[in-house]
Design a protein around this motif. Structure first.
Motif, short mmCIF file in Angstrom:
data_model
loop_
_atom_site.label_atom_id
_atom_site.label_comp_id
_atom_site.label_asym_id
_atom_site.label_seq_id
_atom_site.Cartn_x
_atom_site.Cartn_y
_atom_site.Cartn_z
N LEU A 90 0.85 -1.19 0.00
CA LEU A 90 0.00 0.00 0.00
C LEU A 90 0.88 1.24 0.00
CD1 LEU A 90 -2.63 -0.91 2.77
CD2 LEU A 90 -2.80 -1.32 0.32
N GLU A 91 0.37 2.31 -0.59
CA GLU A 91 1.10 3.58 -0.59
C GLU A 91 0.27 4.66 0.08
OE1 GLU A 91 3.27 6.74 -3.66
OE2 GLU A 91 2.34 4.91 -4.42
N GLN A 92 0.84 5.31 1.06
CA GLN A 92 0.14 6.37 1.78
C GLN A 92 -0.33 7.45 0.81
OE1 GLN A 92 2.28 7.82 5.21
NE2 GLN A 92 1.40 9.86 5.04
N GLY A 93 -1.59 7.87 0.96
CA GLY A 93 -2.14 8.91 0.12
C GLY A 93 -2.90 8.41 -1.08
N GLN A 94 -2.76 7.14 -1.43
CA GLN A 94 -3.53 6.59 -2.54
C GLN A 94 -5.00 6.50 -2.17
OE1 GLN A 94 -1.84 2.76 -3.60
NE2 GLN A 94 -0.74 3.65 -5.32
N LEU A 95 -5.86 6.51 -3.20
CA LEU A 95 -7.29 6.37 -2.96
C LEU A 95 -7.58 5.01 -2.32
CD1 LEU A 95 -8.89 7.85 -6.20
CD2 LEU A 95 -9.00 8.81 -3.90
N PHE A 96 -8.42 5.02 -1.31
CA PHE A 96 -8.81 3.79 -0.62
C PHE A 96 -9.82 3.04 -1.48
CE2 PHE A 96 -11.83 1.59 2.13
CZ PHE A 96 -10.99 0.77 2.86
N GLN A 97 -9.51 1.79 -1.81
CA GLN A 97 -10.39 0.98 -2.65
C GLN A 97 -10.87 -0.29 -1.97
OE1 GLN A 97 -7.86 0.48 -6.12
NE2 GLN A 97 -8.85 2.20 -7.14
N GLY A 98 -10.40 -0.53 -0.78
CA GLY A 98 -10.80 -1.73 -0.06
C GLY A 98 -9.72 -2.16 0.91
N TYR A 99 -9.98 -3.25 1.61
CA TYR A 99 -9.04 -3.75 2.60
C TYR A 99 -8.19 -4.88 2.02
CZ TYR A 99 -11.72 -1.11 6.01
OH TYR A 99 -12.33 -0.11 6.70
N PHE A 100 -7.08 -5.15 2.69
CA PHE A 100 -6.21 -6.26 2.31
C PHE A 100 -6.09 -7.19 3.51
CE2 PHE A 100 -5.20 -3.10 -0.76
CZ PHE A 100 -4.78 -3.77 -1.90
N LEU A 101 -6.35 -8.45 3.29
CA LEU A 101 -6.22 -9.47 4.34
C LEU A 101 -4.92 -10.23 4.12
CD1 LEU A 101 -7.30 -11.28 6.62
CD2 LEU A 101 -8.57 -12.57 4.89
N ILE A 102 -4.06 -10.26 5.12
CA ILE A 102 -2.77 -10.95 5.01
C ILE A 102 -3.01 -12.45 5.13
CG2 ILE A 102 -0.44 -11.19 5.95
CD1 ILE A 102 -0.80 -8.38 7.17
N LYS A 103 -2.68 -13.17 4.08
CA LYS A 103 -2.86 -14.62 4.07
C LYS A 103 -1.62 -15.35 4.56
CE LYS A 103 -6.23 -15.92 2.50
NZ LYS A 103 -7.60 -16.03 3.06
N SER A 104 -0.44 -14.78 4.29
CA SER A 104 0.81 -15.35 4.80
C SER A 104 1.88 -14.27 4.77
CB SER A 104 1.26 -16.55 3.96
OG SER A 104 1.57 -16.15 2.64
N GLY A 105 2.90 -14.42 5.63
CA GLY A 105 3.99 -13.46 5.67
C GLY A 105 3.79 -12.36 6.70
N LEU A 106 4.83 -11.55 6.87
CA LEU A 106 4.79 -10.41 7.78
C LEU A 106 4.78 -9.12 6.97
CD1 LEU A 106 7.42 -11.49 10.48
CD2 LEU A 106 4.93 -11.57 10.66
N VAL A 107 4.09 -8.11 7.51
CA VAL A 107 3.96 -6.83 6.83
C VAL A 107 4.20 -5.72 7.84
CG1 VAL A 107 2.39 -5.27 5.61
CG2 VAL A 107 2.31 -7.72 5.15
#
Length: 219
Positions: free
Chosen positions: A37-54
């Motif tokens: 994700l990039e700060q300031g971009q238009l919000f289009q929905g959520y992201f669910l983390i399926k695997s890995g660290l963020v």
């Protein structure tokens, strides 16, 4: 289409991966260091983390940023703010591991249960932000660093008897941003804990001798 990754039972603040899924989930894979994700971009929905660290990062001004949080499997990304009747992302997010997999959830696709989980996750983030503010206002740097280390170790560490191994690619600079201190202070505190044989550390790894006996100042 890639298959959905099943997870182990999660704590309250984690999404239930077994909730009903869209017939064609939008799965995106990222390499370590890639931006999700990039700060300031238009919000289009959520992201669910399926695997890995963020890790989530907020830019405050040119050349200055703070590390907000580290998220893992089952947690959501996508906090936003209103600007001129538009919703824009309030932070950036980066993969901390190769093969990080996230599912994009369009606003119009939310099953009721999943929407409730998103709301609950956002409430948890507000609670975490409030605790962080209280640490800044009422607790010294050593307390903040040790308490954040214990939290990271308990969330992401691997148990080996009394010892806990935390494998997390965080630099001293990033840990300083996460604890609202300075890199020099982080290095000093870690060196002190190592000298007391409470921890041992190398690049990307911290070994807690006994995380439950690691005391914060005045505790």
């Amino acid at each position: 289409m890639e298959s959905i990754i099943k997870s182990n039972p999660n704590p309250m603040n984690k999404a239930n991966i077994s909730l009903p899924q869209s017939k064609f989930p939008q799965l995106l894979r990222f390499k370590k260091g890639e931006q999700i994700l990039e700060q300031g971009q238009l919000f289009q929905g959520y992201f669910l983390i399926k695997s890995g660290l963020v890790k989530t990062v907020r830019s405050l001004e040119p050349g200055n940023s703070t590390l907000l949080s580290i998220k893992d499997q089952g947690e959501f990304l996508g906090e936003f703010y209103e600007e001129r009747a538009e919703k824009r992302l309030s932070y950036s997010a980066f993969a901390m591991e190769d093969h990080t997999l996230v599912e994009m959830i369009q606003l119009e696709e939310h099953p009721n249960q999943k929407l409730l989980r998103i709301i609950h996750t956002l409430q948890e983030e507000i609670h975490t932000a409030r605790l962080r503010l209280e640490r800044i206002l009422f607790q010294d740097a050593e307390f903040r660093i040790i308490s954040v280390l214990k939290d990271l170790g308990e969330r992401f560490g691997e148990k080996y008897g009394d010892e806990t191994l935390l494998k997390l690619p965080l630099t001293h600079e990033e840990l300083a941003k996460l604890t609202d201190t300075s890199r020099q202070t982080v290095t000093t505190i870690l060196s002190g804990l190592k000298a007391q044989n409470k921890i041992n550390y190398s690049r990307g790894r911290i070994l807690f001798r006994n995380i439950h006996q690691l005391k914060t100042p005045n505790s």
